[in-house]
Write a protein that holds these residues in place. Structure first.
Motif, PDB file in Angstrom:
ATOM      1  N   LEU A 196       0.825  -1.205   0.000  1.00 46.38           N
ATOM      2  CA  LEU A 196       0.000   0.000   0.000  1.00 46.38           C
ATOM      3  C   LEU A 196       0.863   1.261   0.000  1.00 46.38           C
ATOM      4  CD1 LEU A 196      -2.787  -0.988   2.555  1.00 46.38           C
ATOM      5  CD2 LEU A 196      -3.113  -0.492   0.127  1.00 46.38           C
ATOM      6  N   ALA A 197       1.928   1.255   0.794  1.00 47.01           N
ATOM      7  CA  ALA A 197       2.796   2.428   0.879  1.00 47.01           C
ATOM      8  C   ALA A 197       3.462   2.717  -0.463  1.00 47.01           C
ATOM      9  CB  ALA A 197       3.855   2.218   1.956  1.00 47.01           C
ATOM     10  N   PHE A 198       4.052   1.682  -1.086  1.00 46.24           N
ATOM     11  CA  PHE A 198       4.708   1.891  -2.378  1.00 46.24           C
ATOM     12  C   PHE A 198       3.709   2.289  -3.456  1.00 46.24           C
ATOM     13  CE2 PHE A 198       8.137  -1.005  -0.673  1.00 46.24           C
ATOM     14  CZ  PHE A 198       9.095  -0.009  -0.628  1.00 46.24           C
ATOM     15  N   SER A 199       2.508   1.718  -3.379  1.00 49.60           N
ATOM     16  CA  SER A 199       1.487   2.052  -4.368  1.00 49.60           C
ATOM     17  C   SER A 199       1.087   3.519  -4.260  1.00 49.60           C
ATOM     18  CB  SER A 199       0.269   1.147  -4.174  1.00 49.60           C
ATOM     19  OG  SER A 199      -0.760   1.488  -5.076  1.00 49.60           O
ATOM     20  N   ARG A 200       0.880   4.000  -3.042  1.00 54.71           N
ATOM     21  CA  ARG A 200       0.455   5.387  -2.846  1.00 54.71           C
ATOM     22  C   ARG A 200       1.558   6.374  -3.214  1.00 54.71           C
ATOM     23  NH1 ARG A 200      -3.301   5.429   2.651  1.00 54.71           N
ATOM     24  NH2 ARG A 200      -4.970   4.134   1.783  1.00 54.71           N
ATOM     25  N   MET A 201       2.801   5.941  -3.125  1.00 52.25           N
ATOM     26  CA  MET A 201       3.906   6.814  -3.535  1.00 52.25           C
ATOM     27  C   MET A 201       4.172   6.730  -5.032  1.00 52.25           C
ATOM     28  SD  MET A 201       6.740   6.526  -0.458  1.00 52.25           S
ATOM     29  CE  MET A 201       6.814   4.736  -0.422  1.00 52.25           C
ATOM     30  N   GLY A 202       3.443   5.854  -5.713  1.00 49.27           N
ATOM     31  CA  GLY A 202       3.625   5.712  -7.155  1.00 49.27           C
ATOM     32  C   GLY A 202       4.943   5.069  -7.532  1.00 49.27           C
ATOM     33  N   LEU A 203       5.468   4.194  -6.661  1.00 44.38           N
ATOM     34  CA  LEU A 203       6.785   3.599  -6.894  1.00 44.38           C
ATOM     35  C   LEU A 203       6.738   2.166  -7.417  1.00 44.38           C
ATOM     36  CD1 LEU A 203       8.698   4.875  -3.724  1.00 44.38           C
ATOM     37  CD2 LEU A 203       8.732   5.828  -6.034  1.00 44.38           C
ATOM     38  N   LEU A 204       5.533   1.598  -7.551  1.00 43.08           N
ATOM     39  CA  LEU A 204       5.432   0.235  -8.059  1.00 43.08           C
ATOM     40  C   LEU A 204       5.532   0.221  -9.581  1.00 43.08           C
ATOM     41  CD1 LEU A 204       2.549  -1.306  -5.920  1.00 43.08           C
ATOM     42  CD2 LEU A 204       5.007  -1.512  -5.570  1.00 43.08           C
ATOM     43  N   ARG A 205       6.158  -0.815 -10.111  1.00 43.83           N
ATOM     44  CA  ARG A 205       6.282  -0.936 -11.559  1.00 43.83           C
ATOM     45  C   ARG A 205       4.998  -1.490 -12.166  1.00 43.83           C
ATOM     46  NH1 ARG A 205      11.474  -3.788 -14.194  1.00 43.83           N
ATOM     47  NH2 ARG A 205      12.355  -2.367 -12.623  1.00 43.83           N
ATOM     48  N   GLU A 206       4.551  -0.847 -13.227  1.00 43.53           N
ATOM     49  CA  GLU A 206       3.406  -1.365 -13.964  1.00 43.53           C
ATOM     50  C   GLU A 206       3.832  -2.608 -14.734  1.00 43.53           C
ATOM     51  OE1 GLU A 206       0.445  -0.174 -13.645  1.00 43.53           O
ATOM     52  OE2 GLU A 206       1.015   1.568 -12.435  1.00 43.53           O
ATOM     53  N   ARG A 207       2.858  -3.439 -15.056  1.00 43.05           N
ATOM     54  CA  ARG A 207       3.184  -4.713 -15.699  1.00 43.05           C
ATOM     55  C   ARG A 207       3.988  -4.527 -16.980  1.00 43.05           C
ATOM     56  NH1 ARG A 207       1.576  -9.915 -15.321  1.00 43.05           N
ATOM     57  NH2 ARG A 207       0.152  -9.367 -13.644  1.00 43.05           N
ATOM     58  N   ASP A 208       3.682  -3.477 -17.757  1.00 44.19           N
ATOM     59  CA  ASP A 208       4.398  -3.266 -19.013  1.00 44.19           C
ATOM     60  C   ASP A 208       5.434  -2.149 -18.899  1.00 44.19           C
ATOM     61  OD1 ASP A 208       2.597  -1.252 -18.649  1.00 44.19           O
ATOM     62  OD2 ASP A 208       1.856  -1.230 -20.718  1.00 44.19           O
ATOM     63  N   GLY A 209       5.784  -1.759 -17.660  1.00 40.97           N
ATOM     64  CA  GLY A 209       6.717  -0.654 -17.470  1.00 40.97           C
ATOM     65  C   GLY A 209       8.158  -1.117 -17.345  1.00 40.97           C
ATOM     66  N   THR A 210       9.059  -0.142 -17.337  1.00 42.19           N
ATOM     67  CA  THR A 210      10.485  -0.433 -17.184  1.00 42.19           C
ATOM     68  C   THR A 210      11.058   0.173 -15.915  1.00 42.19           C
ATOM     69  OG1 THR A 210      11.083   1.534 -18.469  1.00 42.19           O
ATOM     70  CG2 THR A 210      10.850  -0.566 -19.666  1.00 42.19           C
ATOM     71  N   SER A 211      10.259   1.008 -15.222  1.00 43.20           N
ATOM     72  CA  SER A 211      10.738   1.654 -14.002  1.00 43.20           C
ATOM     73  C   SER A 211       9.783   1.378 -12.854  1.00 43.20           C
ATOM     74  CB  SER A 211      10.871   3.162 -14.210  1.00 43.20           C
ATOM     75  OG  SER A 211      11.302   3.806 -13.020  1.00 43.20           O
ATOM     76  N   GLY A 212      10.346   1.211 -11.679  1.00 39.03           N
ATOM     77  CA  GLY A 212       9.534   0.995 -10.487  1.00 39.03           C
ATOM     78  C   GLY A 212       9.988  -0.231  -9.714  1.00 39.03           C
ATOM     79  N   ILE A 213       9.572  -0.282  -8.471  1.00 35.70           N
ATOM     80  CA  ILE A 213       9.953  -1.377  -7.580  1.00 35.70           C
ATOM     81  C   ILE A 213       9.135  -2.625  -7.893  1.00 35.70           C
ATOM     82  CG2 ILE A 213       9.790  -2.133  -5.171  1.00 35.70           C
ATOM     83  CD1 ILE A 213      10.513   0.751  -4.386  1.00 35.70           C
ATOM     84  N   LEU A 214       9.801  -3.772  -7.861  1.00 40.19           N
ATOM     85  CA  LEU A 214       9.146  -5.069  -7.964  1.00 40.19           C
ATOM     86  C   LEU A 214       9.191  -5.688  -6.564  1.00 40.19           C
ATOM     87  CD1 LEU A 214      10.797  -6.326 -11.264  1.00 40.19           C
ATOM     88  CD2 LEU A 214       8.459  -5.512 -10.986  1.00 40.19           C
ATOM     89  N   PRO A 215       8.113  -5.568  -5.771  1.00 35.58           N
ATOM     90  CA  PRO A 215       8.140  -6.035  -4.376  1.00 35.58           C
ATOM     91  C   PRO A 215       8.395  -7.533  -4.287  1.00 35.58           C
ATOM     92  CG  PRO A 215       6.200  -4.689  -4.814  1.00 35.58           C
ATOM     93  CD  PRO A 215       6.802  -5.025  -6.141  1.00 35.58           C
ATOM     94  N   SER A 216       9.252  -7.913  -3.348  1.00 38.86           N
ATOM     95  CA  SER A 216       9.603  -9.311  -3.189  1.00 38.86           C
ATOM     96  C   SER A 216       9.943  -9.576  -1.723  1.00 38.86           C
ATOM     97  CB  SER A 216      10.787  -9.664  -4.087  1.00 38.86           C
ATOM     98  OG  SER A 216      11.021 -11.045  -4.106  1.00 38.86           O
ATOM     99  N   ALA A 217      10.236 -10.833  -1.407  1.00 38.63           N
ATOM    100  CA  ALA A 217      10.551 -11.229  -0.033  1.00 38.63           C
ATOM    101  C   ALA A 217      11.836 -12.037  -0.013  1.00 38.63           C
ATOM    102  CB  ALA A 217       9.408 -12.046   0.561  1.00 38.63           C
ATOM    103  N   ALA A 218      12.579 -11.940   1.074  1.00 37.15           N
ATOM    104  CA  ALA A 218      13.818 -12.713   1.208  1.00 37.15           C
ATOM    105  C   ALA A 218      14.290 -12.689   2.650  1.00 37.15           C
ATOM    106  CB  ALA A 218      14.914 -12.159   0.293  1.00 37.15           C
ATOM    107  N   ALA A 219      15.178 -13.610   2.951  1.00 34.77           N
ATOM    108  CA  ALA A 219      15.881 -13.626   4.237  1.00 34.77           C
ATOM    109  C   ALA A 219      17.320 -14.029   3.956  1.00 34.77           C
ATOM    110  CB  ALA A 219      15.226 -14.605   5.205  1.00 34.77           C
ATOM    111  N   ALA A 220      18.247 -13.495   4.729  1.00 37.81           N
ATOM    112  CA  ALA A 220      19.666 -13.792   4.490  1.00 37.81           C
ATOM    113  C   ALA A 220      20.457 -13.637   5.777  1.00 37.81           C
ATOM    114  CB  ALA A 220      20.231 -12.861   3.417  1.00 37.81           C
ATOM    115  N   SER A 221      21.523 -14.422   5.883  1.00 34.11           N
ATOM    116  CA  SER A 221      22.436 -14.337   7.029  1.00 34.11           C
ATOM    117  C   SER A 221      23.868 -14.500   6.550  1.00 34.11           C
ATOM    118  CB  SER A 221      22.141 -15.440   8.060  1.00 34.11           C
ATOM    119  OG  SER A 221      20.883 -15.286   8.657  1.00 34.11           O
ATOM    120  N   ILE A 222      24.800 -13.815   7.204  1.00 32.26           N
ATOM    121  CA  ILE A 222      26.225 -14.059   6.982  1.00 32.26           C
ATOM    122  C   ILE A 222      26.919 -14.106   8.337  1.00 32.26           C
ATOM    123  CG2 ILE A 222      26.192 -12.952   4.714  1.00 32.26           C
ATOM    124  CD1 ILE A 222      27.697 -10.602   5.888  1.00 32.26           C
ATOM    125  N   LEU A 223      27.933 -14.943   8.431  1.00 31.28           N
ATOM    126  CA  LEU A 223      28.689 -15.111   9.665  1.00 31.28           C
ATOM    127  C   LEU A 223      30.070 -14.507   9.490  1.00 31.28           C
ATOM    128  CD1 LEU A 223      28.822 -16.386  12.526  1.00 31.28           C
ATOM    129  CD2 LEU A 223      29.704 -18.460  11.437  1.00 31.28           C
TER     130      LEU A 223
END
Length: 386
Positions: free
Chosen positions: A209-236
């Motif tokens: 919702l936050a990214f959408s309201r800021m207009g930062l999400l990428r449209e399906r046929d666009g070349t600019s904008g955030i592609l929201p995703s999920a991840a977890a990572a660790s380094i020792l």
């Protein structure tokens, strides 16, 4: 800081785990559509993680802690291939986390206000009068699940690490901030090592919702904008001398980590040039790989790449978010691990990894790559109880 080594890594992203991290860099992961609904299937791992933690902790184990534990388990498994880290050393290993909090209550509140049938638009007092309905759904123990220290607590207890807890909240710059602080403490002899762990889900209800309201999400046929995703990572991280004494083989050697406060929402090419001139001026004429932050917004990505080309002599520029999407808090650690997994980056290469945190600052890590593969028998099935 050059006496600090990265000896273990762990990753959950794009349906891949640590031993198959290199698969994320294949062409099939560059399609826009493949980011849709790209959440980590935590429920698939929950039962295996639950049986690993103490019975009294199972009721407060949240999704962020599960993901951080999974990746930390892989990181320790890789680090201890050639020999265990003894109990005395673990007494002075710190835990650094940058994990999203549980947000069930705001989601429930959103449902209460926006998805109920109201005779007329609700007033604040009308909403407050129904808060009691939410209270009935929330068990007191659930409050502990929402603490920003939840993942830190579980990692510390599971691995018996007593060097101190450091919950870092620096937006998407958290990974670099953790590396900067942890490596400095290890180099100064304050810690005997550190596990850094982060997770995030930019496709969650509130983030989307936050990214959408800021207009930062990428449209399906666009070349600019955030592609929201999920991840977890660790380094020792460990002191290089102890790594040599154990006969272990590090994934990378850390040489420098620097961050600078920046109170603007956007970072332009002039900001990057000033940052490099202050912290990395000695590398301007040397061969270098640069992993750009480049979170998907075309204009800011081009400004970052422009600054890199202007400052460094013939740099090789890399960007991994076209494969992973934008994951928020773990993005720096994800980029770090993918650099290790990327066979186009040779062993011995000097690498600068960029990061930005909105209204927090900018930063970069300089490290040397020591291994070009992550796959190992030590991590196969380690996270899943097989």
């Amino acid at each position: 800081m050059s006496n600090v080594a990265v000896t273990g890594v762990g990753l959950l992203a794009r349906g891949r785990t640590t031993e198959s991290a290199a698969e994320i860099l294949s062409k099939e992961f560059q399609h826009h559509e493949s980011f849709l609904g790209n959440a980590i299937p935590v429920e698939e791992y929950r039962k295996n993680v639950v049986r690993l933690v103490a019975r009294e902790d199972r009721s407060i184990l949240n999704d962020a802690a599960i993901q951080c534990l999974l990746t930390a388990i892989d990181a320790f498994a890789l680090a201890e291939e050639k020999g265990p880290i003894d109990g005395k050393t673990r007494e002075n290993i710190g835990v650094f986390t940058s994990a999203e909090r549980e947000r069930e209550f705001p989601t429930e509140l959103w449902d209460l206000v926006h998805r109920r049938e109201w005779d007329q638009p609700p007033t604040v007092s009308a909403v407050l009068s129904r808060i009691g309905q939410l209270r009935e759904r929330v068990h007191p123990l659930a409050l502990f699940k929402k603490l920003p220290t939840n993942a830190l607590y579980h990692i510390s207890k599971y691995f018996q690490l007593r060097g101190g807890g450091y919950p870092i909240q620096r937006m998407s710059l958290g990974g670099i901030c953790m590396i900067e602080e942890a490596a400095a403490k290890i180099a100064d002899g304050c810690l005997d090592g550190a596990i850094l762990s982060a997770c995030g889900n930019m496709a969650s209800l509130d983030n989307h919702l936050a990214f959408s309201r800021m207009g930062l999400l990428r449209e399906r046929d666009g070349t600019s904008g955030i592609l929201p995703s999920a991840a977890a990572a660790s380094i020792l991280l460990e002191p290089q001398q102890r790594v040599q004494d154990r006969g272990a083989s590090p994934f990378a050697l850390l040489h420098r980590a620097s961050t600078k406060f920046h109170d603007k929402v956007q970072v332009n090419d002039a900001d990057w040039l000033a940052f490099y001139d202050r912290y990395f001026s000695d590398l301007a004429s040397k061969p270098i790989f640069v992993v750009c932050y480049d979170n998907g917004i075309e204009e800011s990505g081009e400004k970052e790449r422009s600054a890199v080309r202007k400052f460094f002599a013939n740099p090789k520029i890399l960007s991994y978010k076209k494969y992973t999407g934008y994951t928020g808090q773990p993005n720096n650690l994800v980029d770090f691990i993918l650099t290790i997994a990327d066979t186009s980056v040779p062993i011995g290469a000097s690498i600068i990894l960029n990061g930005i945190g909105t209204s927090v600052g900018m930063g970069a890590v300089l490290f040397e790559k020591c291994r070009d593969t992550i796959a190992s028998q030590a991590v196969r099935g380690a996270s899943y109880g097989n």
